[in-house]
Motif scaffolding. Structure first.
Motif, PDB file in Angstrom:
ATOM      1  N   ALA A  22      53.642 106.713 -17.809  1.00  0.00           N
ATOM      2  CA  ALA A  22      54.821 107.516 -17.466  1.00  0.00           C
ATOM      3  C   ALA A  22      54.815 108.845 -18.213  1.00  0.00           C
ATOM      4  CB  ALA A  22      56.099 106.731 -17.786  1.00  0.00           C
ATOM      5  N   LEU A  23      54.449 108.823 -19.488  1.00  0.00           N
ATOM      6  CA  LEU A  23      54.422 110.063 -20.274  1.00  0.00           C
ATOM      7  C   LEU A  23      53.407 111.058 -19.727  1.00  0.00           C
ATOM      8  CD1 LEU A  23      54.740 108.635 -23.901  1.00  0.00           C
ATOM      9  CD2 LEU A  23      56.495 109.845 -22.586  1.00  0.00           C
TER      10      LEU A  23
ATOM     11  N   ASP B 153      51.921 110.146 -10.364  1.00  0.00           N
ATOM     12  CA  ASP B 153      52.186 111.307  -9.511  1.00  0.00           C
ATOM     13  C   ASP B 153      51.034 112.304  -9.487  1.00  0.00           C
ATOM     14  OD1 ASP B 153      54.976 110.730  -8.721  1.00  0.00           O
ATOM     15  OD2 ASP B 153      55.379 110.938 -10.863  1.00  0.00           O
ATOM     16  N   ARG B 154      50.168 112.248 -10.480  1.00  0.00           N
ATOM     17  CA  ARG B 154      49.127 113.280 -10.613  1.00  0.00           C
ATOM     18  C   ARG B 154      47.739 112.784 -10.190  1.00  0.00           C
ATOM     19  NH1 ARG B 154      47.679 114.827 -15.050  1.00  0.00           N
ATOM     20  NH2 ARG B 154      47.220 116.975 -14.492  1.00  0.00           N
TER      21      ARG B 154
ATOM     22  N   PRO C  87      52.868 119.372 -12.471  1.00  0.00           N
ATOM     23  CA  PRO C  87      52.347 119.593 -13.813  1.00  0.00           C
ATOM     24  C   PRO C  87      52.736 118.437 -14.741  1.00  0.00           C
ATOM     25  CG  PRO C  87      54.263 120.972 -13.424  1.00  0.00           C
ATOM     26  CD  PRO C  87      53.915 120.344 -12.113  1.00  0.00           C
ATOM     27  N   VAL C  88      51.969 118.288 -15.834  1.00  0.00           N
ATOM     28  CA  VAL C  88      52.261 117.232 -16.810  1.00  0.00           C
ATOM     29  C   VAL C  88      53.537 117.575 -17.572  1.00  0.00           C
ATOM     30  CG1 VAL C  88      51.431 116.000 -18.847  1.00  0.00           C
ATOM     31  CG2 VAL C  88      49.816 116.703 -17.073  1.00  0.00           C
ATOM     32  N   ARG C  89      54.495 116.692 -17.503  1.00  0.00           N
ATOM     33  CA  ARG C  89      55.765 116.861 -18.222  1.00  0.00           C
ATOM     34  C   ARG C  89      56.160 115.513 -18.819  1.00  0.00           C
ATOM     35  NH1 ARG C  89      59.077 120.563 -13.802  1.00  0.00           N
ATOM     36  NH2 ARG C  89      57.900 122.500 -14.127  1.00  0.00           N
ATOM     37  N   PRO C  90      55.758 115.236 -20.041  1.00  0.00           N
ATOM     38  CA  PRO C  90      56.062 113.926 -20.644  1.00  0.00           C
ATOM     39  C   PRO C  90      57.544 113.592 -20.637  1.00  0.00           C
ATOM     40  CG  PRO C  90      54.434 115.091 -21.961  1.00  0.00           C
ATOM     41  CD  PRO C  90      54.914 116.062 -20.914  1.00  0.00           C
ATOM     42  N   ALA C  91      58.397 114.590 -20.866  1.00  0.00           N
ATOM     43  CA  ALA C  91      59.838 114.318 -20.911  1.00  0.00           C
ATOM     44  C   ALA C  91      60.379 113.848 -19.567  1.00  0.00           C
ATOM     45  CB  ALA C  91      60.579 115.571 -21.360  1.00  0.00           C
TER      46      ALA C  91
ATOM     47  N   TYR D  32      58.227 113.507  -8.959  1.00  0.00           N
ATOM     48  CA  TYR D  32      57.985 112.571 -10.066  1.00  0.00           C
ATOM     49  C   TYR D  32      58.487 111.169  -9.735  1.00  0.00           C
ATOM     50  CZ  TYR D  32      56.813 116.639 -12.906  1.00  0.00           C
ATOM     51  OH  TYR D  32      56.209 117.784 -13.409  1.00  0.00           O
ATOM     52  N   VAL D  33      58.363 110.778  -8.468  1.00  0.00           N
ATOM     53  CA  VAL D  33      58.802 109.437  -8.064  1.00  0.00           C
ATOM     54  C   VAL D  33      57.971 108.374  -8.769  1.00  0.00           C
ATOM     55  CG1 VAL D  33      58.722 107.822  -6.137  1.00  0.00           C
ATOM     56  CG2 VAL D  33      59.848 110.019  -5.857  1.00  0.00           C
ATOM     57  N   GLY D  34      56.667 108.553  -8.819  1.00  0.00           N
ATOM     58  CA  GLY D  34      55.806 107.571  -9.487  1.00  0.00           C
ATOM     59  C   GLY D  34      56.137 107.436 -10.959  1.00  0.00           C
ATOM     60  N   THR D  35      56.426 108.558 -11.603  1.00  0.00           N
ATOM     61  CA  THR D  35      56.803 108.530 -13.020  1.00  0.00           C
ATOM     62  C   THR D  35      58.104 107.767 -13.212  1.00  0.00           C
ATOM     63  OG1 THR D  35      55.668 110.617 -13.483  1.00  0.00           O
ATOM     64  CG2 THR D  35      57.464 109.985 -14.969  1.00  0.00           C
TER      65      THR D  35
END
Length: 381
Positions: A44-45, A50-51, A172-176, A314-317
């Motif tokens: 998730a982080l 999603d990526r 893009p990668v967005r851990p938050a 970010y559905v998968g996240t």
């Protein structure tokens, strides 16, 4: 997903061969879930679902799970087995959430049923070890080898599946985003409902065989082990049908309604069994089968709701983060039973389990009254 429950199917043999205490055996059963939580949090982080294409994640996860599972064949201690089972869980965190994400990318109409069928498959996997035990068991090395091969085969099959027509471009990668995706009111309420559902689900699946064995023993049954195993297979396995029915009702009637109904019926079943302590095995099993149907009927609908109300990029996240929270809670509810049951008895345990779904039902009722309900199940809520 076959390796998830492979050790559970042969746990008595592993305890005998590796001289494990009951406590160590319980930790071995929990290892996969703890590993899954760790893997899901990391995924998730990094926004992996999603990526990275789902088929790539599933292939890598399935092969890794099969390899870690097969490594049990060379293990000689409980500590080594625990580490390997935890690795199986980490690897399967690359299988289950991306599979849900892939399914949501193929369906807009009928999405609840599609995800329900997938979770129904997980339910049958959960039930299968009890069928193995009920039919007399199998040599543990054979079980481990076969489930490892099945995992690899599943990954290869998934590699043939292309991206769905509703797949969004890689963000893009967005851990938050892992937690922000669930912080909005709609996803937060859906996740609260999911946590209430998970508080009860895996604890019941894990401990029903032990509970029902006691019921049979008190009734003077001649074959407690076989009877408890076959009964538990029925109680857990019937949930596969519950998932399909839950998916159909979610699409046609509304997801917040079917999840609320399922949790009222599930929590009510737990309370009914608490009230009927000492009932005949046939009565207990009848209630248990009803419980098993509804305890899982709502499961896929929580993921489906998130797929409809979360940020589409970010559905998968969001799904992965929701699963991570839910499986963290299952580890707690499973571990509490051996601690509390000697003092409270099964009646007290059932009452404690019922608290989760009853609170979860209230969360889903609240969600139905929010503006997000218009985005769920085509406006049905």
């Amino acid at each position: 997903m076959a390796p998830w429950f492979s050790a559970a199917a042969v746990l008595p043999q592993l305890r005998a061969e590796w001289h494990l205490s009951p406590q160590a055996g319980s930790w071995l059963a929990l290892a996969v879930q703890l590993g899954f939580v760790a893997g899901a949090v990391g995924s998730a982080l990094l926004n992996l679902a999603d990526r990275v294409p789902s088929r790539v994640l599933i292939l890598v996860g399935a092969v890794a799970a099969g390899a870690a599972n097969a490594a049990l064949l060379g293990a000689h201690t409980g500590a080594a087995a625990f580490a390997l089972r935890a690795l199986v869980g980490v690897a399967l965190a690359l299988v289950y959430p991306p599979a849900l994400r892939a399914m949501s990318a193929y369906f807009t109409r009928g999405r609840g049923l599609a995800l329900g069928i997938m979770v129904g498959a997980l339910t049958l996997g959960s039930a299968s070890p009890h069928l193995v035990n009920g039919l007399g068991g199998a040599q543990w090395r054979t079980v481990i080898a076969v489930t490892s091969a099945l995992a690899v085969l599943g990954g290869l099959v998934a590699a043939l599946v292309g991206p769905g027509p509703h797949r969004t471009p890689a963000p893009p990668v967005r851990p938050a985003q892992a937690w922000r995706a669930l912080a909005a009111r709609g996803p937060a309420l859906a996740t609260l409902g999911y946590l209430g559902h998970m508080w009860e689900l895996y604890a019941m699946w894990t401990w029903f065989a032990l509970y029902y064995g006691g019921v049979l023993r008190a009734a003077g049954s001649a074959d407690v082990t076989r009877g408890a195993a076959l009964a538990t297979f029925a109680v857990v396995g019937v949930g596969a049908l519950g998932c399909v029915v839950g998916g159909m009702l979610g699409d046609r009637w509304g997801r917040t309604r079917v999840t609320e109904l399922a949790m009222w019926l599930s929590g009510g079943s737990a309370l009914l069994l608490a009230a009927l302590a000492g009932a005949a095995p046939g009565v207990v099993l009848s209630i248990g089968v009803f419980w098993g149907f509804w305890i899982i009927a709502d499961s896929a609908q929580f993921s489906t709701i998130v797929s409809e109300v979360a940020d589409p990029a970010y559905v998968g996240t969001a799904m992965t983060a929701q699963l991570a929270l839910g499986f963290t809670l299952t580890a707690v509810s499973i571990a509490l039973v051996p601690v509390l049951e000697p003092a409270l008895g099964w009646r007290g345990i059932f009452v404690i389990w019922a608290v989760g779904p009853l609170l979860g039902a209230l969360a889903m009722r609240t969600l139905r009254a929010t503006p997000d309900a218009a985005r769920i199940a085509g406006g049905r809520g």
